[in-house]
Motif scaffolding. Structure first.
Motif, PDB file in Angstrom:
ATOM      1  N   LYS A 125       0.822  -1.213   0.000  1.00  0.00           N
ATOM      2  CA  LYS A 125       0.000   0.000   0.000  1.00  0.00           C
ATOM      3  C   LYS A 125       0.853   1.260   0.000  1.00  0.00           C
ATOM      4  CE  LYS A 125      -3.885  -2.011   2.596  1.00  0.00           C
ATOM      5  NZ  LYS A 125      -4.612  -1.964   3.892  1.00  0.00           N
ATOM      6  N   GLY A 126       2.168   1.103   0.148  1.00  0.00           N
ATOM      7  CA  GLY A 126       3.053   2.252   0.172  1.00  0.00           C
ATOM      8  C   GLY A 126       3.139   2.926   1.528  1.00  0.00           C
ATOM      9  N   GLU A 127       2.675   2.252   2.573  1.00  0.00           N
ATOM     10  CA  GLU A 127       2.655   2.849   3.913  1.00  0.00           C
ATOM     11  C   GLU A 127       3.981   2.688   4.645  1.00  0.00           C
ATOM     12  OE1 GLU A 127      -0.534   0.929   5.901  1.00  0.00           O
ATOM     13  OE2 GLU A 127      -2.094   1.893   4.721  1.00  0.00           O
ATOM     14  N   ILE A 128       4.703   1.618   4.339  1.00  0.00           N
ATOM     15  CA  ILE A 128       5.923   1.332   5.099  1.00  0.00           C
ATOM     16  C   ILE A 128       7.059   0.867   4.197  1.00  0.00           C
ATOM     17  CG2 ILE A 128       4.575   0.644   7.122  1.00  0.00           C
ATOM     18  CD1 ILE A 128       5.316  -2.285   6.482  1.00  0.00           C
ATOM     19  N   GLU A 129       8.269   1.006   4.718  1.00  0.00           N
ATOM     20  CA  GLU A 129       9.438   0.310   4.193  1.00  0.00           C
ATOM     21  C   GLU A 129       9.622  -0.875   5.138  1.00  0.00           C
ATOM     22  OE1 GLU A 129      12.938   2.671   3.698  1.00  0.00           O
ATOM     23  OE2 GLU A 129      11.776   4.442   3.114  1.00  0.00           O
ATOM     24  N   TYR A 130       9.774  -2.065   4.581  1.00  0.00           N
ATOM     25  CA  TYR A 130       9.769  -3.260   5.425  1.00  0.00           C
ATOM     26  C   TYR A 130      10.988  -4.133   5.167  1.00  0.00           C
ATOM     27  CZ  TYR A 130       8.172  -7.941   6.986  1.00  0.00           C
ATOM     28  OH  TYR A 130       8.077  -9.182   7.580  1.00  0.00           O
ATOM     29  N   VAL A 131      11.718  -4.425   6.231  1.00  0.00           N
ATOM     30  CA  VAL A 131      12.828  -5.363   6.179  1.00  0.00           C
ATOM     31  C   VAL A 131      12.625  -6.378   7.295  1.00  0.00           C
ATOM     32  CG1 VAL A 131      14.484  -3.742   5.187  1.00  0.00           C
ATOM     33  CG2 VAL A 131      14.248  -3.877   7.662  1.00  0.00           C
TER      34      VAL A 131
END
Length: 343
Positions: free
Chosen positions: A70-76
């Motif tokens: 959704k473009g809400e977070i950067e996730y690692v």
């Protein structure tokens, strides 16, 4: 603009230069917009002690990936992190500026809470049996005992032998409460049903879970509660039925898995992200967001078993589900270790 002060430049050349200037300005504006968009995304890291394919963790991973899409977070994320290495990995993510760190701290409570104390500006959301820790350590759990009760009703009605087997990882509250709810649901439909309960001492050992299930089938169980992966494989090989847990595995076992209690982590993650974005994240118990009324859990569609389950049994399950949702029936939380009743 400065280009108007270049009298030696022809009209055509001047227009070209102007276009280049506008284009350059556009690139600058777009890069600034892209940077602003990236800055608007919340940096999230997750630390998992098991593979992301494992039932429990897969639901957290799924919810975080949905927020990423959704473009809400950067996730690692890091998976298969050993208990001994957990603190180092969590600390590294905190140092890297991640605003929210998610994971399961059950076996590493002290390490996770220690790091949280050292980074009070970072939000921590951890699976835990313990309480929140001020100011920034929130806890969650898979309170999916409601759909577990419903699957128990289905198991009790579908068993021909009246013997049901349950295979779990460890007898901890998070597992016990689901098994207890399942057993209570089965007994509502068939008070005489008996259970064989076994724990394999691992969160991810499908072969071991499969062998435990085979032993139960040899003792007459014709429905198996698959708290761990591997149980449904045994049921499939022996022509028995299985009940899924946390995830819906019926697509992989269309003739074996009758029903599943699903855990939806999205409501929990959505609430945490909203709090972080608003700058209001605080130590909180997120357990309620796993309940059916928050859509944090549900009974999976019956799918291939829709026409195989007796109509009167389905009616009882539907009535019970309605009662759970309107609050007229409450599934009791029983965290005590379930015991075998089979003779």
């Amino acid at each position: 603009m400065m280009f108007e002060n270049l009298p030696s430049v022809s009209g055509l050349a001047r227009r070209s230069v102007l276009k280049l200037g506008v284009a350059a300005a556009g690139v600058f504006v777009m890069s600034g917009w892209a940077q602003a968009q990236d800055e608007a995304k919340i940096k999230v890291a997750a630390v998992y002690t098991v593979p992301v394919e494992q039932q429990w963790v897969s639901r957290i991973h799924k919810a975080l990936n949905a927020a990423k899409e959704k473009g809400e977070i950067e996730y690692v994320f890091s998976e298969n992190v050993s208990n001994a290495d957990y603190e180092r990995v969590v600390r590294q993510y905190a140092e890297q500026g991640n605003k929210l760190i998610v994971g399961e701290a059950f076996a590493v409570e002290a390490a996770a809470r220690k790091v949280a104390k050292d980074y009070p500006e970072t939000a921590f959301l951890m699976g835990s049996s313990a309480k929140p820790q001020k100011p920034n350590f929130s806890v969650f759990d898979n309170y999916i005992q409601e759909p577990a009760y419903l699957t128990g009703m289905i198991a009790g009605g579908m068993s021909q032998s009246g013997k049901i087997g349950l295979v779990g990882g460890y007898p901890i509250p998070e597992v016990n409460r689901l098994m207890q709810a399942f057993m209570a649901g089965a007994q509502e439909i068939n008070p005489k049903v008996t259970f064989t309960v076994s724990f394999i001492g691992s969160w991810f050992d499908p072969p071991k879970a499969k062998e435990a299930a085979f032993a139960m089938i040899d003792q007459g169980a014709d429905v198996l509660y698959a708290e761990r992966f591997g149980v449904s494989d045994a049921a499939k090989e022996r022509g028995k039925l299985a009940i899924g847990n946390v995830v819906d595995t019926q697509p992989q076992y269309p003739e074996t898995v009758v029903a599943s209690a699903l855990w939806n982590m999205e409501p929990t993650i959505e609430h945490a992200l909203a709090q972080v974005k608003a700058g209001k994240f605080a130590a909180e118990d997120y357990g309620q967001y796993s309940l059916m009324k928050f859509k944090g859990s549900e009974l999976a569609p019956l799918g291939t078993f829709e026409s195989k389950i007796p109509a009167d049994l389905k009616a009882k399950v539907e009535a019970k589900q309605k009662a759970i949702l309107d609050g007229s029936f409450e599934v009791k939380v029983n965290n005590s270790e379930p015991k075998s009743s089979a003779k």
